[in-house]
Design a protein around this motif. Structure first.
Motif, short mmCIF file in Angstrom:
data_model
loop_
_atom_site.label_atom_id
_atom_site.label_comp_id
_atom_site.label_asym_id
_atom_site.label_seq_id
_atom_site.Cartn_x
_atom_site.Cartn_y
_atom_site.Cartn_z
N ARG A 60 0.87 3.84 1.58
CA ARG A 60 1.16 4.42 2.88
C ARG A 60 2.42 3.82 3.49
O ARG A 60 2.99 4.39 4.42
N PHE A 61 2.82 2.68 2.97
CA PHE A 61 3.96 1.97 3.56
C PHE A 61 5.26 2.44 2.91
O PHE A 61 5.34 2.70 1.71
N TYR B 121 3.65 0.20 14.82
CA TYR B 121 3.40 0.54 13.42
C TYR B 121 3.06 -0.71 12.61
O TYR B 121 3.67 -1.77 12.82
N PRO B 122 2.11 -0.59 11.69
CA PRO B 122 1.79 -1.72 10.82
C PRO B 122 2.99 -2.09 9.94
O PRO B 122 3.74 -1.21 9.49
N GLU C 200 4.40 -4.76 6.68
CA GLU C 200 4.14 -5.71 5.60
C GLU C 200 5.48 -6.13 5.00
O GLU C 200 6.44 -5.35 4.99
N ASP D 135 4.30 1.35 7.83
CA ASP D 135 3.46 2.55 7.74
C ASP D 135 3.80 3.43 8.95
O ASP D 135 3.36 3.16 10.06
N ASP E 26 -7.15 5.31 15.47
CA ASP E 26 -8.49 4.79 15.75
C ASP E 26 -9.42 5.88 16.26
O ASP E 26 -10.65 5.70 16.27
N ASP F 200 0.85 -1.18 0.00
CA ASP F 200 0.00 0.00 0.00
C ASP F 200 0.89 1.24 0.00
O ASP F 200 1.97 1.26 0.61
N GLN G 95 4.02 3.63 20.63
CA GLN G 95 3.35 3.54 19.35
C GLN G 95 3.87 2.34 18.55
O GLN G 95 5.08 2.19 18.34
N HIS H 124 2.89 6.39 9.64
CA HIS H 124 1.82 7.31 10.03
C HIS H 124 0.48 6.58 9.92
O HIS H 124 -0.36 6.90 9.07
N PRO H 125 0.25 5.60 10.78
CA PRO H 125 -0.97 4.80 10.66
C PRO H 125 -2.21 5.64 10.96
O PRO H 125 -2.16 6.61 11.72
N GLU H 126 -3.30 5.23 10.34
CA GLU H 126 -4.57 5.91 10.60
C GLU H 126 -4.95 5.69 12.07
O GLU H 126 -5.03 4.55 12.53
#
Length: 580
Positions: free
Chosen positions: A7-8, A92-93, A95, A104, A110, A5, A90, A106-108
Motif C-alpha cells: 500500500r505504500f 498519512y502513515p 515507513e 500510504d 477508521d 507494505d 489528513q 490512501h490509508p484505511e
C-alpha cells in the motif's frame, strides 16, 4: 521489515528530506507534504483543510505545523487541528526502508464515509462551524446518504440544545427539506448546509433544553389532556403545558390529535407572534414527516415555550382600533359550532369573486363572507386555501412605495395562512377555523400595502426563449431594485410554456447562493406549497410572481455563506483554492 507494505508508495530519499526539512510529492494523485521534524518523518495532505493553502509553505515548531495563510495550527503527527474552524488535515502513515521514505496515500479509514461525514456534521452543529458543516453536507450527499438523515441530525440537535425551543433555524431546515426535490442536485447540498448552519447558529451560546417528565398516568383521555394543555398555555405556564403534551405523546395519541392540541392552543388568542407560532407548529409537524414521528417526544415539546410566551394580537392597537376586530371574531367563534352545524352535508364552491371579497376595505364584509361560507359547508381546508391565495396575492401586488420593512407584514400573513392550510390537511380540529379568520383579518389589515396594488404582469410573448428568461431572472437577483422585473420574467416564463419545475429550480438556485434571512426562505417554500395546492393557472402564475418579487426585494446579499460552501466544494474536489 525490509520491504514496505504494497500500500505504500516510494516518496523521497530520507537524506534529501533530512537536508531540506520538507518535501512536496504527488503520490498516486495525492499531494503529500513530508516533514523531517525532531528525528521523525511526518506526512500530511499538502492542502490546508481551511482554504487549501500549501502546507509545505507553512512552518513547523515544537510538533506544530502552522499554515501561514490564516495561521491554522495542526498537531503534526496526527493532523488534528488546534483551531476547529480550520478542520483537521489528513495525516498519512509513513515507513522508512533502506534510506527511502514510503507513504500510504490512501490509508484505511477508521470509519465508513457515511459515518465519517455524519460525525463531522455533529461537530459542525455542536461548534457552529460553517466550513465543517458544508463539507459534511457535500460528503453525505456524495456518499448517497438519505438527506432525511442530515435533517434528522439537525432537528434533534436543534430541539435539544436550544432552551428557547423551536425557532427560525429549525424552521429553515424543515422547509428546505420540503423543497429538496425542487432543487438541482448541487443545490440540495447547499440546502442541507444552509439549513443546518442556521440550526447551529440558533443554538450557539444557548443553554440546552432540559425536559419535563410526562405524568405517570396512562389512562387520561386525549380531550382532557388537550383541555389541560390549553389551560396551562393560557396562563403562560410552559412547564405544566410540556408535561401535558409529553403525556399525550406517551399515551400514543394520534398525529392528528397531537396537532389538534397544538393548533387549539395556537388559536385561543389571535395571530400569535405575527404568525410565527402557527408556522412553527406546522413546520415541526412537517419535520416529523421527514424524520419520523417516533421523534415526536423530542420535537413537539420544543414548541411549548413559544406557545406560552407568544405576543397576542388582541393586545395590539391594530386589532382594537379603529375597529375592534378581536371582539368581532369572538362573536363569530361563539357561534362557530352553529355555523358548522348549518353547513353539515353541504358542499361549498368558492365564488369567482371570493378573492376580491377577502381584499375588501370593509372588515365586516370579510368576516361575514367567511361565516356564510361555513354555513354553506365550507371546510377549514377549503377556506384556508382561499385565504392563503388572497394573502399570496397581496405579496404579488405589494406596492414598492411602502417602507421596506412592510414586505414582512404581507409576508407574515401569507406564511401564516399557508401554515393554517397545511395543518388543515393534518387535523380536523374545529379550532383551526379560528386560524382562517385570523389570517383573513390580517389580509384585511394589510390592504394599505396594496394601495395602489402593483399590477400583475401582462401576458408575455409565447415564443420567448424560456431558458433565457430564467437566466435573466437569476440576473435580476444581482442588482437591487429589480422587484417588478423579476415578477415579469417569472410570469413571462410560464406564459411561454416553460416548465414550472425549471422555474422552481432557478428560484431555489437564486435563494441558496444568498445570505438569505429567515423570511426569504419562508416566502419561497410557502409559494411553492400553495402553487401545489391549486390547479388554476392564473393562481399559479400569481404565486410565482409573488415569490420572484419577494426574493428580488431582498437580494443581493454579501453571499458569505455561499463563499464558504464553494470553498468546501472545491476542497472536496481537490482543487487549490489559493490559485485561480
Amino acid at each position: 521489515m525490509s520491504v514496505p507494505d504494497n500500500r505504500f508508495v516510494e516518496a523521497v530519499p530520507l537524506s534529501d528530506l533530512q537536508s531540506e526539512g520538507r518535501q512536496l510529492r504527488t503520490l498516486d494523485g495525492v499531494q503529500v507534504a513530508l516533514f523531517d521534524h525532531e528525528g521523525e518523518v511526518r506526512a500530511v495532505d499538502n492542502r490546508c483543510p481551511h482554504m487549501g493553502f500549501p502546507l509545505t509553505e507553512g512552518s513547523v515548531d515544537d510538533g506544530i505545523l502552522t499554515c501561514h495563510w490564516h495561521h491554522a495550527r495542526f498537531e503534526l503527527s496526527c493532523g488534528d487541528t488546534f483551531d476547529p474552524w480550520a478542520d483537521d488535515v489528513q495525516a498519512y502513515p509513513v515507513e522508512v526502508h533502506d534510506g527511502t521514505v514510503y507513504v500510504d496515500p490512501h490509508p484505511e479509514p477508521d470509519e465508513s464515509p457515511e459515518e465519517h461525514w455524519a460525525n463531522r456534521l455533529d461537530v459542525g452543529l455542536e461548534q457552529n462551524l460553517r466550513l465543517v458543516t458544508a463539507k459534511a453536507a457535500i460528503g453525505l450527499v456524495d456518499a448517497d446518504v438519505d438527506p432525511a438523515e442530515q435533517v434528522e441530525r439537525g432537528v434533534l440537535f436543534g430541539t435539544r440544545y436550544r432552551e428557547g425551543g423551536w425557532s427560525s433555524g429549525l424552521t429553515i431546515l424543515s422547509l428546505l427539506a420540503n423543497v429538496l426535490d425542487d432543487l438541482r442536485v448541487e443545490d440540495r447540498k447547499r440546502a442541507l448546509y444552509q439549513g443546518n448552519v442556521h440550526v447551529a447558529s440558533d443554538c450557539a451560546g444557548q443553554p440546552p433544553k432540559f425536559d419535563q417528565d410526562a405524568f405517570d398516568a396512562r389512562d387520561l383521555s386525549a380531550e382532557r389532556l388537550k383541555s389541560w394543555f390549553r389551560d396551562t398555555v393560557e396562563v403562560r405556564d410552559p412547564d405544566g403545558a410540556e408535561r401535558c403534551l409529553r403525556t399525550a405523546i406517551a399515551n400514543d395519541c394520534s398525529q392528528s390529535a397531537l396537532a389538534g392540541m397544538l393548533v387549539a392552543a395556537a388559536t385561543d388568542h389571535r395571530y400569535l407572534d405575527t404568525g410565527h407560532t402557527m408556522d412553527f407548529v406546522n413546520k415541526a409537524c412537517e419535520a416529523l414527516d421527514t424524520v419520523g414521528w417516533e421523534h415526536a417526544e423530542h420535537v413537539l415539546p420544543s414548541l411549548v415555550e413559544g406557545l406560552a410566551t407568544a405576543d397576542r394580537a388582541e393586545e395590539r392597537s391594530s386589532w382594537r382600533q379603529p375597529v375592534d376586530l378581536a371582539s368581532r371574531l369572538d362573536e363569530t367563534f361563539a357561534r362557530l359550532d352553529d355555523l358548522v352545524a348549518a353547513g353539515a352535508g353541504e358542499e361549498w364552491t368558492e365564488p369567482d369573486d371570493f378573492t376580491d371579497t377577502l381584499h375588501s376595505d370593509d372588515s365586516e364584509v370579510v368576516v361575514t363572507a367567511l361565516e356564510e361560507a361555513i354555513s354553506e359547508g365550507a371546510t377549514v381546508e377549503e377556506l384556508a386555501g382561499a385565504v392563503a391565495f388572497a394573502a399570496g396575492k397581496r405579496v404579488a401586488q405589494f406596492a414598492t412605495a411602502n417602507e421596506f420593512s412592510d414586505w414582512n407584514t404581507v409576508h407574515h400573513t401569507f406564511t401564516y395562512a399557508n401554515a393554517v392550510h397545511q395543518l388543515s390537511q393534518r387535523t380536523d380540529a374545529r379550532e383551526l377555523y379560528r386560524g382562517v379568520f385570523d389570517a383573513a383579518v390580517n389580509v384585511y389589515l394589510d390592504r394599505f400595502l396594496n394601495t395602489p396594488p402593483a399590477p400583475l404582469p401582462d401576458a408575455g410573448e409565447s415564443d420567448a426563449d424560456a431558458e433565457q428568461l430564467l437566466d435573466d431572472l437569476l440576473a435580476t437577483f444581482d442588482r437591487e431594485g429589480q422587484v417588478n422585473e423579476a415578477g415579469r420574467l417569472a410570469a413571462q416564463f410560464l406564459d411561454a410554456g416553460g416548465d414550472p419545475g425549471r422555474l422552481r429550480q432557478k428560484l431555489g438556485e437564486g435563494l441558496l447562493r444568498e445570505d438569505a434571512g429567515f423570511h426569504t426562505y419562508q416566502a419561497l417554500e410557502a409559494g411553492f406549497a400553495q402553487y401545489d395546492e391549486t390547479a388554476d393557472h392564473e393562481r399559479k402564475r400569481t404565486l410565482m410572481v409573488a415569490v420572484a418579487r419577494y426574493l428580488a426585494a431582498h437580494f443581493p446579499t454579501r453571499r458569505e455563506r455561499e463563499q464558504t460552501f464553494t470553498i468546501a466544494a472545491r476542497l472536496q474536489r481537490g482543487e487549490a483554492i489559493h490559485e485561480e
